[in-house]
Design a protein around this motif. Structure first.
Motif, PDB file in Angstrom:
ATOM      1  N   THR A  13       0.844  -1.188   0.000  1.00  0.00           N
ATOM      2  CA  THR A  13       0.000   0.000   0.000  1.00  0.00           C
ATOM      3  C   THR A  13       0.882   1.240   0.000  1.00  0.00           C
ATOM      4  O   THR A  13       2.047   1.188   0.375  1.00  0.00           O
ATOM      5  N   ASN A  15       1.668   4.982   1.420  1.00  0.00           N
ATOM      6  CA  ASN A  15       1.493   5.831   2.589  1.00  0.00           C
ATOM      7  C   ASN A  15       0.384   6.853   2.298  1.00  0.00           C
ATOM      8  O   ASN A  15       0.419   7.542   1.282  1.00  0.00           O
ATOM      9  N   PRO A  16      -0.612   6.969   3.170  1.00  0.00           N
ATOM     10  CA  PRO A  16      -1.699   7.938   2.944  1.00  0.00           C
ATOM     11  C   PRO A  16      -1.204   9.370   2.761  1.00  0.00           C
ATOM     12  O   PRO A  16      -1.793  10.133   1.987  1.00  0.00           O
ATOM     13  N   LEU A  19      -0.267   9.748  -0.821  1.00  0.00           N
ATOM     14  CA  LEU A  19      -1.477   9.916  -1.642  1.00  0.00           C
ATOM     15  C   LEU A  19      -1.959  11.356  -1.590  1.00  0.00           C
ATOM     16  O   LEU A  19      -2.342  11.935  -2.615  1.00  0.00           O
ATOM     17  N   THR A  20      -1.938  11.948  -0.406  1.00  0.00           N
ATOM     18  CA  THR A  20      -2.410  13.322  -0.225  1.00  0.00           C
ATOM     19  C   THR A  20      -1.547  14.314  -0.978  1.00  0.00           C
ATOM     20  O   THR A  20      -2.049  15.132  -1.754  1.00  0.00           O
ATOM     21  N   GLY A  23      -1.738  13.929  -4.672  1.00  0.00           N
ATOM     22  CA  GLY A  23      -3.053  14.416  -5.084  1.00  0.00           C
ATOM     23  C   GLY A  23      -3.088  15.924  -5.210  1.00  0.00           C
ATOM     24  O   GLY A  23      -3.816  16.465  -6.053  1.00  0.00           O
ATOM     25  N   ASP A  28      -3.106  11.011  -9.096  1.00  0.00           N
ATOM     26  CA  ASP A  28      -3.876  10.063  -8.302  1.00  0.00           C
ATOM     27  C   ASP A  28      -3.151   8.723  -8.259  1.00  0.00           C
ATOM     28  O   ASP A  28      -3.035   8.031  -9.269  1.00  0.00           O
ATOM     29  N   LEU A  29      -2.645   8.359  -7.084  1.00  0.00           N
ATOM     30  CA  LEU A  29      -1.932   7.095  -6.907  1.00  0.00           C
ATOM     31  C   LEU A  29      -2.780   6.050  -6.189  1.00  0.00           C
ATOM     32  O   LEU A  29      -2.281   4.986  -5.833  1.00  0.00           O
ATOM     33  N   SER A  30      -4.057   6.336  -6.001  1.00  0.00           N
ATOM     34  CA  SER A  30      -4.896   5.471  -5.175  1.00  0.00           C
ATOM     35  C   SER A  30      -5.059   4.057  -5.735  1.00  0.00           C
ATOM     36  O   SER A  30      -5.294   3.119  -4.981  1.00  0.00           O
ATOM     37  N   ASP A  31      -4.913   3.887  -7.044  1.00  0.00           N
ATOM     38  CA  ASP A  31      -5.033   2.558  -7.638  1.00  0.00           C
ATOM     39  C   ASP A  31      -3.676   1.914  -7.916  1.00  0.00           C
ATOM     40  O   ASP A  31      -3.608   0.855  -8.529  1.00  0.00           O
ATOM     41  N   GLU A  32      -2.609   2.574  -7.486  1.00  0.00           N
ATOM     42  CA  GLU A  32      -1.266   2.071  -7.758  1.00  0.00           C
ATOM     43  C   GLU A  32      -0.795   1.147  -6.636  1.00  0.00           C
ATOM     44  O   GLU A  32      -1.198   1.291  -5.486  1.00  0.00           O
TER      45      GLU A  32
END
Length: 99
Positions: A13, A15-16, A19-20, A23, A28-32
């Protein structure tokens, strides 16, 4: 989760905080899913940039290698990760002027 986990490809996963801050730039790295550096990727590259990879990364003759000493984002908050992101961007922009 340690840097070693990333080097051996166990990081599943992102690191949140990463992602922020990505973003914020419209990335957008949410699906990576992070992946380890492969021999095929190194062989196809002109310049190979690593972060404290050491002997775990494949090495091919004739490639340009740069080992960037950067703070790993693991466990860091948004402000620290933003600083890391901006430093990577600065280094990439400088590298592009050299190519």
């Amino acid at each position: 989760m340690t840097d070693l986990d990333f080097r051996v490809g166990r990081l599943l996963t992102i690191n949140p905080a990463v992602l922020t801050v990505m973003g914020e730039l419209g990335i957008d790295l949410s699906d990576e899913i992070p992946a380890k550096l492969t021999a095929d990727a190194v062989e196809a590259a002109d310049v190979v940039i690593t972060m404290d990879c050491g002997d775990a990364c494949p090495v091919f003759p004739g490639k340009r290698y740069l080992d960037w000493e950067l703070t790993a984002p693991a466990g860091k908050g948004v402000e620290e990760v933003r600083t890391i992101r901006d430093e990577i961007d600065r280094r990439v922009q400088h590298l592009l002027t050299e190519l």
